[in-house]
Design an enzyme around this catalytic site. Structure first.
Site, PDB file in Angstrom:
ATOM      1  N   LYS A  51      10.764  -8.992 -19.419  1.00  0.00           N
ATOM      2  CA  LYS A  51      10.214  -7.679 -19.780  1.00  0.00           C
ATOM      3  C   LYS A  51       9.016  -7.837 -20.704  1.00  0.00           C
ATOM      4  O   LYS A  51       7.975  -7.227 -20.516  1.00  0.00           O
ATOM      5  CB  LYS A  51      11.322  -6.873 -20.469  1.00  0.00           C
ATOM      6  CG  LYS A  51      11.309  -5.419 -20.227  1.00  0.00           C
ATOM      7  CD  LYS A  51      12.037  -5.003 -18.979  1.00  0.00           C
ATOM      8  CE  LYS A  51      11.564  -5.722 -17.726  1.00  0.00           C
ATOM      9  NZ  LYS A  51      12.308  -5.488 -16.559  1.00  0.00           N
ATOM     10  N   GLU A  78      16.256 -11.649 -19.020  1.00  0.00           N
ATOM     11  CA  GLU A  78      15.686 -10.353 -18.651  1.00  0.00           C
ATOM     12  C   GLU A  78      14.771  -9.829 -19.764  1.00  0.00           C
ATOM     13  O   GLU A  78      13.667  -9.350 -19.494  1.00  0.00           O
ATOM     14  CB  GLU A  78      16.814  -9.361 -18.329  1.00  0.00           C
ATOM     15  CG  GLU A  78      16.383  -7.920 -18.136  1.00  0.00           C
ATOM     16  CD  GLU A  78      15.286  -7.732 -17.108  1.00  0.00           C
ATOM     17  OE1 GLU A  78      15.015  -8.634 -16.310  1.00  0.00           O
ATOM     18  OE2 GLU A  78      14.666  -6.647 -17.130  1.00  0.00           O
ATOM     19  N   ARG A 111       3.083   1.916  -7.263  1.00  0.00           N
ATOM     20  CA  ARG A 111       3.293   0.794  -6.359  1.00  0.00           C
ATOM     21  C   ARG A 111       2.302  -0.334  -6.630  1.00  0.00           C
ATOM     22  O   ARG A 111       2.543  -1.469  -6.252  1.00  0.00           O
ATOM     23  CB  ARG A 111       3.129   1.261  -4.902  1.00  0.00           C
ATOM     24  CG  ARG A 111       4.228   2.167  -4.417  1.00  0.00           C
ATOM     25  CD  ARG A 111       3.886   2.744  -3.064  1.00  0.00           C
ATOM     26  NE  ARG A 111       3.970   1.775  -1.993  1.00  0.00           N
ATOM     27  CZ  ARG A 111       5.042   1.579  -1.219  1.00  0.00           C
ATOM     28  NH1 ARG A 111       6.112   2.295  -1.414  1.00  0.00           N
ATOM     29  NH2 ARG A 111       5.036   0.689  -0.265  1.00  0.00           N
ATOM     30  N   HIS A 121      16.700 -30.693 -26.058  1.00  0.00           N
ATOM     31  CA  HIS A 121      16.424 -31.634 -24.972  1.00  0.00           C
ATOM     32  C   HIS A 121      14.971 -31.582 -24.533  1.00  0.00           C
ATOM     33  O   HIS A 121      14.650 -31.963 -23.407  1.00  0.00           O
ATOM     34  CB  HIS A 121      17.389 -31.367 -23.814  1.00  0.00           C
ATOM     35  CG  HIS A 121      18.818 -31.518 -24.226  1.00  0.00           C
ATOM     36  ND1 HIS A 121      19.402 -32.739 -24.437  1.00  0.00           N
ATOM     37  CD2 HIS A 121      19.762 -30.594 -24.544  1.00  0.00           C
ATOM     38  CE1 HIS A 121      20.653 -32.577 -24.839  1.00  0.00           C
ATOM     39  NE2 HIS A 121      20.895 -31.271 -24.921  1.00  0.00           N
ATOM     40  N   GLU A 135       5.928  -9.338 -18.849  1.00  0.00           N
ATOM     41  CA  GLU A 135       5.205  -8.522 -17.866  1.00  0.00           C
ATOM     42  C   GLU A 135       4.452  -7.359 -18.494  1.00  0.00           C
ATOM     43  O   GLU A 135       3.383  -6.999 -18.016  1.00  0.00           O
ATOM     44  CB  GLU A 135       6.099  -8.070 -16.707  1.00  0.00           C
ATOM     45  CG  GLU A 135       7.163  -7.075 -17.028  1.00  0.00           C
ATOM     46  CD  GLU A 135       8.006  -6.718 -15.799  1.00  0.00           C
ATOM     47  OE1 GLU A 135       7.494  -6.705 -14.681  1.00  0.00           O
ATOM     48  OE2 GLU A 135       9.197  -6.421 -15.987  1.00  0.00           O
ATOM     49  N   ASN A 161      -0.085   0.049   6.146  1.00  0.00           N
ATOM     50  CA  ASN A 161       0.605  -0.783   5.166  1.00  0.00           C
ATOM     51  C   ASN A 161       1.209  -1.940   5.951  1.00  0.00           C
ATOM     52  O   ASN A 161       2.013  -1.724   6.843  1.00  0.00           O
ATOM     53  CB  ASN A 161       1.709   0.039   4.472  1.00  0.00           C
ATOM     54  CG  ASN A 161       2.500  -0.780   3.475  1.00  0.00           C
ATOM     55  OD1 ASN A 161       2.066  -1.843   3.038  1.00  0.00           O
ATOM     56  ND2 ASN A 161       3.672  -0.287   3.117  1.00  0.00           N
ATOM     57  N   GLY A 162       0.794  -3.171   5.640  1.00  0.00           N
ATOM     58  CA  GLY A 162       1.329  -4.315   6.371  1.00  0.00           C
ATOM     59  C   GLY A 162       0.253  -5.350   6.649  1.00  0.00           C
ATOM     60  O   GLY A 162      -0.841  -5.287   6.081  1.00  0.00           O
ATOM     61  N   LYS A 188       5.018  -2.402  -8.116  1.00  0.00           N
ATOM     62  CA  LYS A 188       6.413  -1.999  -8.274  1.00  0.00           C
ATOM     63  C   LYS A 188       7.267  -2.484  -7.095  1.00  0.00           C
ATOM     64  O   LYS A 188       8.391  -2.927  -7.271  1.00  0.00           O
ATOM     65  CB  LYS A 188       6.491  -0.473  -8.386  1.00  0.00           C
ATOM     66  CG  LYS A 188       7.896   0.075  -8.608  1.00  0.00           C
ATOM     67  CD  LYS A 188       8.419  -0.273  -9.974  1.00  0.00           C
ATOM     68  CE  LYS A 188       9.818   0.254 -10.218  1.00  0.00           C
ATOM     69  NZ  LYS A 188      10.421  -0.386 -11.404  1.00  0.00           N
ATOM     70  N   CYS A 197       0.826  -1.204   0.000  1.00  0.00           N
ATOM     71  CA  CYS A 197       0.000   0.000   0.000  1.00  0.00           C
ATOM     72  C   CYS A 197       0.866   1.263   0.000  1.00  0.00           C
ATOM     73  O   CYS A 197       2.011   1.246   0.420  1.00  0.00           O
ATOM     74  CB  CYS A 197      -0.882   0.012   1.232  1.00  0.00           C
ATOM     75  SG  CYS A 197      -1.836  -1.485   1.395  1.00  0.00           S
ATOM     76  N   TRP A 241      -3.578  -2.159  -1.730  1.00  0.00           N
ATOM     77  CA  TRP A 241      -3.402  -3.353  -2.577  1.00  0.00           C
ATOM     78  C   TRP A 241      -3.931  -4.501  -1.732  1.00  0.00           C
ATOM     79  O   TRP A 241      -3.296  -4.912  -0.758  1.00  0.00           O
ATOM     80  CB  TRP A 241      -1.920  -3.526  -2.899  1.00  0.00           C
ATOM     81  CG  TRP A 241      -1.611  -4.504  -3.979  1.00  0.00           C
ATOM     82  CD1 TRP A 241      -1.568  -4.259  -5.316  1.00  0.00           C
ATOM     83  CD2 TRP A 241      -1.245  -5.881  -3.826  1.00  0.00           C
ATOM     84  NE1 TRP A 241      -1.217  -5.399  -6.001  1.00  0.00           N
ATOM     85  CE2 TRP A 241      -1.012  -6.406  -5.112  1.00  0.00           C
ATOM     86  CE3 TRP A 241      -1.094  -6.738  -2.724  1.00  0.00           C
ATOM     87  CZ2 TRP A 241      -0.635  -7.729  -5.341  1.00  0.00           C
ATOM     88  CZ3 TRP A 241      -0.724  -8.053  -2.949  1.00  0.00           C
ATOM     89  CH2 TRP A 241      -0.499  -8.533  -4.254  1.00  0.00           C
TER      90      TRP A 241
HETATM   91  C1  AGP Z   1      11.022  -5.858 -13.088  1.00  0.00           C
HETATM   92  O1  AGP Z   1      10.571  -5.508 -14.337  1.00  0.00           O
HETATM   93  C2  AGP Z   1      10.082  -6.468 -12.239  1.00  0.00           C
HETATM   94  N1  AGP Z   1       8.885  -5.735 -12.156  1.00  0.00           N
HETATM   95  C3  AGP Z   1      10.535  -7.181 -10.999  1.00  0.00           C
HETATM   96  O2  AGP Z   1      11.048  -8.385 -11.440  1.00  0.00           O
HETATM   97  C4  AGP Z   1      11.552  -6.526 -10.038  1.00  0.00           C
HETATM   98  O3  AGP Z   1      12.797  -6.442 -10.642  1.00  0.00           O
HETATM   99  C5  AGP Z   1      11.623  -7.371  -8.754  1.00  0.00           C
HETATM  100  O4  AGP Z   1      10.371  -7.340  -8.143  1.00  0.00           O
HETATM  101  C6  AGP Z   1      12.687  -6.905  -7.790  1.00  0.00           C
HETATM  102  O5  AGP Z   1      12.414  -5.623  -7.320  1.00  0.00           O
HETATM  103  P1  AGP Z   1      13.534  -4.777  -6.591  1.00  0.00           P
HETATM  104  O6  AGP Z   1      14.606  -4.535  -7.598  1.00  0.00           O
HETATM  105  O7  AGP Z   1      12.854  -3.524  -6.161  1.00  0.00           O
HETATM  106  O8  AGP Z   1      14.038  -5.600  -5.448  1.00  0.00           O
END
Ligand code: AGP
Length: 627
Positions: free
Chosen positions: A503, A499, A48, A522, A506, A120-121, A622, A23, A96
């Site tokens: 990307k 990576e 977030r 394989h 997501e 938040n928590g 995020k 949150c 959230w």
């Molecule tokens: C990245 O595109 C992602 N949304 C996600 O994998 C992110 O890198 C991961 O949650 C780690 O976050 P941080 O770097 O804030 O620890």
């Protein structure tokens, strides 16, 4: 403040596993209308991830006014327009949902008696407290937060601090709380355990927030509220107390972000802006760390012994940050010949990691708040390992769990999909690898200087890719309708593709798999058909021929291949491809940088052309503070 005499210590076991959620929190007390400040800050906190929003405004001698709804901050804004909300002290929240569904009623703030709370928590003993205080029929929501409000109300006999301390001594779990007491209409109280809270003064009053992104519009100086401390914010004074009532001086930090960095500045999405910002972010991250043409962490206060005395390295991180560790591993192992493990932070504890006082654990994180990474670090601390953080957000929780920190200077990263944070994390690994190689003698001065010269070329090479982004857009257009997609490569290219594939997944929702080309035969090649486009990455001299064979294998099964290839090697591959893109020449070890930019752009354009909300992909947040 008097000594409370309440023993709060026994309630908190800091070593137990913790969970909380993502949150957003904001609070303001000053001489401006709080409604506008809260709405602006909640907009900045949208990244977030959230599903409801709300605010509470103190009104002298009247009940605290609460406006909240399921939906977006824009929905809350509309509600605020149709309601009269006047006041200069208040709190705001983006929720959230984890505890109770998404509904107007479950949105924060929650009120009980004269007390209004945002949280938040997760309060783990909420049902025990519900029974203890006979709240079953009194609660209006399904949230654990309303229970906290009720417990606060139970303990409130006129002294907010005492009510907070008594409540904190009873609740178990993770929390950052923003609290309004009706009798103190110009004051906000805050307390936290694990979940972060930052606070600051601005020109017109005092602010608190769940993260600095919400503050950067108003101030550059802020402090992180220490765990299990109470902050009392008044328009002209912020006071911090420990739970015994002793005043504690907060440690202010200066933020090096400015407000324009948190705005789109003409770009349709933050992701595009952040991709474009990478050359500058890399410059900012590496240039202060070059002394006499060699890498140096002197300004970071990191002693060379950290690198010379470590026998093993273990990188812990999640998602994109973990992928940067894979590249770091290849670099360090090839340049220094020292063993490096890269472990998903969420798996760390379950792999019985072999770490001890001779191990350097490197935690990588953009936010510095990822709970899995934090937990892995706590585990590493118990084992006596040395801990180094590569983090983007100053003063974040992970930085405080490590003895040493290398900050990436990417500036605020707002899009959920990490781009500039990733490549600045890579830059940090290039610096670390070179410093270690130099110190351990595997690189002489000349070689280290030459490596650093190449590193300094990265921004210009990234710019070369960015300048030709229209060609990448053309590739992306051909991928928009794909349901499944493969990315294939070997060695460093494979790490880069892991990576690139994340990307694409997501932000475009295309099922994408990065595969080590040699592994296809394989099993996985069974999935290759004319319906599965394949992106192949070729940037390493040692794999060109093998990779070309693997590309032909998938082409023979009907796959359309999109080739990303280092310019130098392009002439040696004469096959026909659906599309190809040449990456500017750098030494092979550095090709991950321009290649990553190309892959980020593919993901971005596919998402854009699909008409998706690029910056806020479904189901994602995020800052991931849930285990
Ligand atoms: C990245 O595109 C992602 N949304 C996600 O994998 C992110 O890198 C991961 O949650 C780690 O976050 P941080 O770097 O804030 O620890």
């Amino acid at each position: 403040m008097e000594n409370t005499g309440i023993n709060t210590k026994f309630r908190f076991d800091h070593n137990r596993k913790v969970r909380n959620f993502m949150c957003g929190i904001i609070g303001y007390t000053g001489n401006k209308q709080v409604k506008d400040i809260v709405l602006d800050a909640l907009t900045l906190l949208e990244y977030r991830g959230y599903d409801s929003a709300g605010m509470a405004v103190s009104v002298p001698e009247k009940p605290t006014k609460i406006i909240k709804c399921a939906g977006r901050v824009t929905d809350l804004r509309k509600l605020c327009e149709s309601n009269e909300i006047e006041g200069t002290c208040g709190i705001g929240h983006t929720r959230w949902a984890t505890h109770g569904g998404v509904s107007d009623e479950n949105a924060h703030p929650h009120k009980s008696g004269k007390i209004t709370v945002i949280h938040n928590g997760i309060i783990e003993n909420y049902s025990e407290l519900t029974r203890k205080y006979d709240l079953q029929d009194k609660l209006r929501s399904q949230t654990d937060t309303e229970v906290v409000a009720a417990v606060l109300a139970h303990h409130f006999t006129g002294d907010p601090f005492m009510a907070i301390v008594k409540t904190v001594s009873e609740i178990k779990g993770t929390f950052s709380l923003g609290i309004l007491f009706e009798d103190n209409p110009d004051t906000i109280y805050a307390v936290r355990n694990v979940s972060p809270i930052v606070a600051a003064f601005c020109d017109t009053g005092a602010l608190l927030a769940s993260d600095v992104t919400a503050l950067c519009k108003y101030t550059k100086e802020y402090f992180v509220l220490p765990e299990l401390h109470v902050a009392e914010l008044k328009p002209h004074k912020i006071t911090v107390y420990d739970l015994n009532g002793k005043e504690v001086a907060p440690e202010y930090i200066t933020m090096d972000w400015d407000v324009t960095q948190s705005e789109k500045n003409g770009y349709p999405f933050f992701m595009e802006k952040e991709i474009m910002e990478q050359p500058e972010a890399i410059r900012k991250t590496i240039m202060p760390r070059i002394r006499n043409n060699l890498p140096s962490f002197e300004a970071d206060g990191i002693p060379d012994s950290l690198f010379t005395e470590s026998k093993r390295i273990c990188v812990v991180a999640c998602g994109t940050a973990m992928h940067s560790g894979l590249v770091g591993k290849s670099l360090i192992q090839s340049m220094i010949n020292i063993h490096v493990d890269v472990v998903l932070a969420s798996e760390f504890m379950y792999t019985n990691p072999v770490i001890d006082e001779d191990t350097l654990v490197i935690a990588v994180s953009q936010s510095g708040e990822t709970i899995d990474t934090l937990e892995a670090l706590k585990f590493a601390r118990k084992k006596g390992a040395k801990r180094l953080a590569i983090v983007n957000v100053k003063g974040s929780t992970i930085t405080r769990e490590c003895e040493q920190v290398i900050y990436t200077y990417a500036g605020p990263e707002i899009a959920v999909a990490s781009t500039k944070a990733y490549t600045t994390q890579l830059a940090a690994f290039y610096l670390i690898a070179c410093r270690m190689a130099y110190l351990k003698g595997t690189f002489d001065e000349e070689k280290a200087e030459s490596f650093m010269r190449e590193l300094q070329k990265v921004p210009a090479m990234m710019e070369k890719v960015l300048d030709r982004r229209d060609i990448i857009h053309k590739i992306a257009r051909k991928l928009v309708n794909a349901r499944d997609l493969f990315m294939i490569g070997r060695g460093l290219d494979y790490s880069t593709l892991l990576e690139g594939s994340l990307k694409l997944k997501e932000v475009s929702y295309i099922h994408s798999e990065a595969y080590a080309s040699g592994e296809l035969k394989h099993g996985t090649i069974a999935l290759i058909t004319e319906e599965t486009p394949v992106i192949a990455l070729v940037t390493q001299a040692c794999i060109v021929l093998k990779e070309v064979s693997n590309i032909r294998e998938v082409q023979a099964r009907g796959a359309r291949v999109f080739l990303l290839i280092k310019e130098e090697y392009a002439s040696s591959v004469t096959d026909k491809f659906e599309e190809s893109f040449t990456l500017p020449d750098m030494e092979d070890d550095f090709m991950v940088m321009p290649a990553s930019v190309a892959l980020q752009l593919i993901a971005y354009y596919v998402s854009l052309d699909k008409g998706l909300d690029v910056d806020k992909p479904r189901n994602l947040a995020k800052v991931v503070t849930v285990e």
